[in-house]
Design an enzyme around this catalytic site. Sequence first.
Site, PDB file in Angstrom:
ATOM      1  N   CYS A 272       0.820  -1.223   0.000  1.00 52.12           N
ATOM      2  CA  CYS A 272       0.000   0.000   0.000  1.00 52.12           C
ATOM      3  C   CYS A 272       0.850   1.268   0.000  1.00 52.12           C
ATOM      4  O   CYS A 272       0.623   2.178  -0.812  1.00 52.12           O
ATOM      5  CB  CYS A 272      -0.971  -0.014   1.179  1.00 52.12           C
ATOM      6  SG  CYS A 272      -0.213   0.104   2.820  1.00 52.12           S
ATOM      7  N   HIS A 320      -2.608   1.237   6.977  1.00 54.22           N
ATOM      8  CA  HIS A 320      -2.951   1.159   5.551  1.00 54.22           C
ATOM      9  C   HIS A 320      -3.094   2.567   4.996  1.00 54.22           C
ATOM     10  O   HIS A 320      -3.473   3.503   5.712  1.00 54.22           O
ATOM     11  CB  HIS A 320      -4.260   0.381   5.349  1.00 54.22           C
ATOM     12  CG  HIS A 320      -4.552   0.072   3.903  1.00 54.22           C
ATOM     13  ND1 HIS A 320      -3.784  -0.786   3.152  1.00 54.22           N
ATOM     14  CD2 HIS A 320      -5.524   0.536   3.064  1.00 54.22           C
ATOM     15  CE1 HIS A 320      -4.271  -0.859   1.915  1.00 54.22           C
ATOM     16  NE2 HIS A 320      -5.322  -0.057   1.840  1.00 54.22           N
ATOM     17  N   HIS A 332      -5.765   1.931  -4.324  1.00 56.58           N
ATOM     18  CA  HIS A 332      -4.864   1.382  -3.310  1.00 56.58           C
ATOM     19  C   HIS A 332      -4.464  -0.043  -3.657  1.00 56.58           C
ATOM     20  O   HIS A 332      -5.074  -0.690  -4.517  1.00 56.58           O
ATOM     21  CB  HIS A 332      -5.508   1.434  -1.915  1.00 56.58           C
ATOM     22  CG  HIS A 332      -6.654   0.477  -1.716  1.00 56.58           C
ATOM     23  ND1 HIS A 332      -6.900  -0.183  -0.537  1.00 56.58           N
ATOM     24  CD2 HIS A 332      -7.633   0.062  -2.562  1.00 56.58           C
ATOM     25  CE1 HIS A 332      -7.970  -0.942  -0.646  1.00 56.58           C
ATOM     26  NE2 HIS A 332      -8.434  -0.811  -1.859  1.00 56.58           N
TER      27      HIS A 332
END
Length: 358
Positions: A272, A320, A332
């Site tokens: 990520c 994240h 993402h």
Amino acid sequence: MGTGKRGLIATAVTVIGAAAVLAAPATAFAAPGPTPSPTASPSTAVTNKDIEAVRRQLDALYHDAAVATDAYNAAEEKAEQQSAQIVALAQKIVKAQEKLAELKARAGAAAAAQYRTNGLPDEAELMLSDDPQQFLDATGRVLQGQRATKALIAELTRTQQDLKQYADDASAQWTRLEANRKAKAAAKKKVERQIAAAERLESRLEAEEKERLAELEEQAAHRAQTAWLDSGVLKDVSGKASEAGKTAVAYATTQVGKPYEWGAEGPDSYDCSGLTSQAWASAGKPIPRTSQEQWKRLEHVDIKDMRPGDLVIYFDDASHVAMYLGDGAIVHAPRPGRTVTIAGAGSMPILGVVRPDA
């Protein structure tokens, strides 16, 4: 699905309930429960509730893997910085050694010159002179010589001190580098352990169950996104992307479809923060490598002020990160087994928003 398979999944679901706190996620599903008899009751059929429990367990395992991935990336970044600092210190040490050798040679030359004048210092030769003009001329030389000698000794001392400091700093950096290597190795083991546990859990599902799991994941994300939008959070959001933000968005969206790989920064796969950091690097704006450091070090902005290119940070531990695209959407790299994708910005718990080019 056979009764034996139903019993196996039911046993796994029972274990999930017992391990809700994830005290040992790496081994919670290391071995299946007792093999059920062929006469197992139809009541052991796997229900949506059972699959939902599996989904929650997978979310927890992959979340722990994401946290460990951030720790791995942070240790790797620090190790790279420390290695560069060690190289720089080594170069300083070499230069200091060369300078020290030069200063020692100059000191030796001065001593040799004094020896050639029968060992008499300049002051003594000056006192023995009978020529007044020579006496006056020599006085200036003596003063210059004294100042030069003092300067040489001072520079020699400073250089020796610098050399010792560089050596001490290099030793300390080596110690820190070794500590970071150990931290990196430990984080790597944890990532691999959590992902392996999740993969073992998913492998116990048959094709139909995996489809139901995917449906439940999609429904959960849709519910969260709908609730987020219904809150009116976007009613005042109208920010326009900066030029750098446009470049970052273009980079990130071009990566859609590429696989997630923990620790990866492209160009073939990403985790990520690898995706977001490389997207902004392509725009000429280097940012921290990990989602946690991005949250700590980049400027925070209110959701109502966010614009395309801003980074949305998720979960209380900032484990994240995604890039905001506008209209409530993000791009993402979700987790292992998934690809870079476009999703709803509210499909996960939002911690906050940061701006790389504030």
